[in-house]
Scaffold this motif. Structure first.
Motif, PDB file in Angstrom:
ATOM      1  N   ILE A 119       5.888  -4.270   6.749  1.00 40.26           N
ATOM      2  CA  ILE A 119       5.186  -2.827   6.321  1.00 40.26           C
ATOM      3  C   ILE A 119       6.272  -1.625   6.226  1.00 40.26           C
ATOM      4  O   ILE A 119       6.159  -0.865   5.362  1.00 40.26           O
ATOM      5  CB  ILE A 119       3.940  -2.392   7.477  1.00 40.26           C
ATOM      6  N   ALA A 120       7.105  -1.274   7.274  1.00 43.24           N
ATOM      7  CA  ALA A 120       7.771  -0.166   7.662  1.00 43.24           C
ATOM      8  C   ALA A 120       8.676  -0.194   6.267  1.00 43.24           C
ATOM      9  O   ALA A 120       9.157   0.899   5.885  1.00 43.24           O
ATOM     10  CB  ALA A 120       8.438  -0.225   8.898  1.00 43.24           C
ATOM     11  N   GLU A 121       9.357  -1.287   6.167  1.00 42.41           N
ATOM     12  CA  GLU A 121      10.523  -1.432   5.199  1.00 42.41           C
ATOM     13  C   GLU A 121       9.844  -1.846   3.840  1.00 42.41           C
ATOM     14  O   GLU A 121      10.752  -1.820   2.831  1.00 42.41           O
ATOM     15  CB  GLU A 121      11.598  -2.370   5.739  1.00 42.41           C
ATOM     16  N   VAL A 131       0.648  -2.723  15.098  1.00 43.44           N
ATOM     17  CA  VAL A 131       1.679  -3.056  14.378  1.00 43.44           C
ATOM     18  C   VAL A 131       2.873  -2.461  14.472  1.00 43.44           C
ATOM     19  O   VAL A 131       4.242  -2.757  14.412  1.00 43.44           O
ATOM     20  CB  VAL A 131       1.161  -3.850  13.123  1.00 43.44           C
ATOM     21  N   LEU A 132       2.795  -1.391  13.766  1.00 44.23           N
ATOM     22  CA  LEU A 132       3.732  -0.189  13.489  1.00 44.23           C
ATOM     23  C   LEU A 132       4.444   0.251  14.829  1.00 44.23           C
ATOM     24  O   LEU A 132       5.728   0.338  14.802  1.00 44.23           O
ATOM     25  CB  LEU A 132       3.375   0.925  12.537  1.00 44.23           C
ATOM     26  N   LEU A 154       0.428  -7.218   2.208  1.00 42.81           N
ATOM     27  CA  LEU A 154       1.278  -8.061   1.559  1.00 42.81           C
ATOM     28  C   LEU A 154       0.656  -8.868   0.574  1.00 42.81           C
ATOM     29  O   LEU A 154       1.306  -9.463  -0.129  1.00 42.81           O
ATOM     30  CB  LEU A 154       1.961  -8.865   2.800  1.00 42.81           C
ATOM     31  N   ALA A 155      -0.605  -9.040   0.376  1.00 43.14           N
ATOM     32  CA  ALA A 155      -1.324  -9.620  -0.468  1.00 43.14           C
ATOM     33  C   ALA A 155      -1.303  -9.061  -1.629  1.00 43.14           C
ATOM     34  O   ALA A 155      -1.418  -7.682  -1.647  1.00 43.14           O
ATOM     35  CB  ALA A 155      -2.836 -10.172  -0.239  1.00 43.14           C
ATOM     36  N   ALA A 156      -1.568  -9.517  -2.863  1.00 40.37           N
ATOM     37  CA  ALA A 156      -1.761  -8.896  -4.258  1.00 40.37           C
ATOM     38  C   ALA A 156      -2.918  -8.080  -3.967  1.00 40.37           C
ATOM     39  O   ALA A 156      -3.807  -8.388  -3.675  1.00 40.37           O
ATOM     40  CB  ALA A 156      -1.771  -9.810  -5.334  1.00 40.37           C
ATOM     41  N   ARG A 158      14.496 -16.748   8.046  1.00 39.80           N
ATOM     42  CA  ARG A 158      13.530 -15.815   7.079  1.00 39.80           C
ATOM     43  C   ARG A 158      12.467 -15.168   7.535  1.00 39.80           C
ATOM     44  O   ARG A 158      11.943 -14.657   6.918  1.00 39.80           O
ATOM     45  CB  ARG A 158      13.101 -16.853   6.061  1.00 39.80           C
ATOM     46  N   LEU A 159      12.233 -15.647   8.958  1.00 38.77           N
ATOM     47  CA  LEU A 159      11.010 -14.957   9.429  1.00 38.77           C
ATOM     48  C   LEU A 159      11.167 -13.538   9.903  1.00 38.77           C
ATOM     49  O   LEU A 159      12.012 -12.845  10.479  1.00 38.77           O
ATOM     50  CB  LEU A 159      10.813 -15.669  11.086  1.00 38.77           C
ATOM     51  N   THR A 160      10.177 -12.823   9.275  1.00 34.90           N
ATOM     52  CA  THR A 160      10.335 -11.210   9.346  1.00 34.90           C
ATOM     53  C   THR A 160       9.049 -10.767  10.083  1.00 34.90           C
ATOM     54  O   THR A 160       7.868 -11.228   9.960  1.00 34.90           O
ATOM     55  CB  THR A 160      10.179 -10.459   8.127  1.00 34.90           C
ATOM     56  N   SER A 161       9.083  -9.751  11.082  1.00 34.54           N
ATOM     57  CA  SER A 161       8.134  -9.180  11.533  1.00 34.54           C
ATOM     58  C   SER A 161       7.027  -8.591  10.723  1.00 34.54           C
ATOM     59  O   SER A 161       7.218  -7.886   9.596  1.00 34.54           O
ATOM     60  CB  SER A 161       8.333  -8.277  12.950  1.00 34.54           C
TER      61      SER A 161
END
Length: 280
Positions: free
Chosen positions: A245-247, A5-6, A92-94, A237-240
Motif C-alpha cells: 500500500i505504502a509503495e 496495516v500502515l 490491490l484488486a482491480a 516474492r512475498l511482500t507485506s
C-alpha cells in the motif's frame, strides 16, 4: 484496519508473531501488539476444542498500564480478519472487480464477504462448500443480512472460473482449487492452512500470481511446520500488505495470504473504545 496495516509497515504498531503456552491436552495462544506511546494489548484463545469457546482481547494504557478495555467473545477476531481482507481487496484488486467466488461457508467466509462488499460493488457471488445444507444456509444468511446477489453452486470450479475475486476460506489440508481456473487479473485471498504438508492451496497458485502479499511476514516466518513457501525462491516474492500500500506496489494477478497481523485486535478495540467515548 487500513490504519493498522500502515502503522505496522511504519514500525509504529509492534506486531510480533503469535506465541503459545502448552497446557497438556491444549494450548493457550496469544497475539500481542503495541501502538507506540498509546497502548499495548493482546488477544488470547485456546485450542482445547470446546465449542463455541470464547476469546478475550485486553487493552492497556501505554503510560499507566491500566486496563482501558476488555472484549469477550468471538466477534472481534473474525471481523478484523474480514476487514484486513477488505483492505487487501480495496488496495490491490482491480477497481472494476465485481464478481466473487467463495470456497467455504464458515464464519471467516461470512466476514470476508461483509468487508469486501463494503469496498466493491459485487454484481455476483458464487459459493461452494462441501456440505450442501450448510452451503444453502450460508447463502440464505448472506442474502438476508448483507443483501448481496449470492448463489450456491455445485463445484469449486463452477464458483471460481471467471471470478474477479476468489476467497478460499476452508480448513482443508489439501488444495481446494486448480490454479488454471483463476482468471487473468483476478485477486485471490487464502485464509485457511498454508503450511508445508498442510495447505488449502499449492505452490502452483503462487506461480500463477504476479504479486504475492501477506498481512504479516513475521507470522509466515514463525510457522511450525514451515510456511508453504519457506525455503523456496517463491518466498522472496512475498511482500507485506502495508509495504504494498505504502509503495503503491501493484500486480495484474494477486495472491493475498491472510495469516493474522498481530496487534490488530487490540487496535480495533482501541478504536471502538475511542469511538464510543467520542475520542478522535
Amino acid at each position: 484496519m487500513w490504519e493498522a496495516v500502515l502503522a505496522a509497515d511504519e514500525g509504529r504498531l509492534r506486531a510480533p508473531a503469535r506465541v503459545s503456552a502448552e497446557l497438556g491436552s491444549g494450548r493457550l495462544v496469544f497475539t500481542t501488539g503495541a501502538l507506540e506511546g498509546e497502548w499495548f494489548g493482546y488477544r488470547s484463545y485456546d485450542s482445547f476444542g470446546a465449542e463455541p469457546g470464547e476469546q478475550v482481547v485486553v487493552l492497556h494504557d501505554w503510560e499507566t498500564g491500566r486496563v482501558r478495555g476488555v472484549a469477550v467473545g468471538n466477534e472481534l477476531g473474525p471481523r478484523r480478519v474480514g476487514a484486513i481482507g477488505g483492505v487487501a481487496v480495496d488496495a490491490l484488486a482491480a477497481p472494476t472487480a465485481s464478481s466473487l467466488a467463495l470456497i467455504g461457508s464458515g464464519t471467516q467466509a461470512f466476514t470476508q464477504l461483509w468487508a469486501i462488499g463494503a469496498v466493491r460493488r459485487l454484481s455476483s457471488v458464487r459459493v461452494f462448500s462441501r456440505d450442501p445444507e450448510r452451503r444453502i444456509a450460508f447463502v440464505r444468511r448472506v442474502s438476508e443480512e448483507l443483501g448481496l446477489p449470492v448463489i450456491a453452486v455445485g463445484s469449486a470450479r463452477e464458483a471460481v472460473e471467471g471470478a474477479d475475486v476468489v476467497v478460499l476460506a476452508t480448513s482443508s489440508p489439501v488444495p481446494v482449487i486448480d490454479p488454471a481456473w483463476i482468471a487473468d487479473g483476478a485477486f485471490v485471498t487464502t485464509l485457511g492452512p498454508k503450511q508445508v504438508g498442510r495447505a488449502e492451496f499449492g505452490p502452483e497458485l503462487v506461480d500463477r500470481a504476479d504479486l504475492v502479499v501477506t498481512d504479516s511476514v513475521a507470522q509466515t516466518a514463525a510457522y511450525d511446520p514451515p510456511f508453504i513457501l519457506a525455503g523456496t525462491p517463491q518466498q522472496e516474492r512475498l511482500t507485506s500488505l502495508g509495504a504494498a500500500i505504502a509503495e503503491n506496489v501493484t500486480g495484474r494477478t494477486v495472491l493475498f495470504c491472510s495469516v493474522g497481523l498481530a496487534g490488530t485486535e487490540a487496535y480495533l478495540l482501541a478504536r471502538l473504545i475511542d469511538s464510543a467515548y467520542g475520542v478522535q
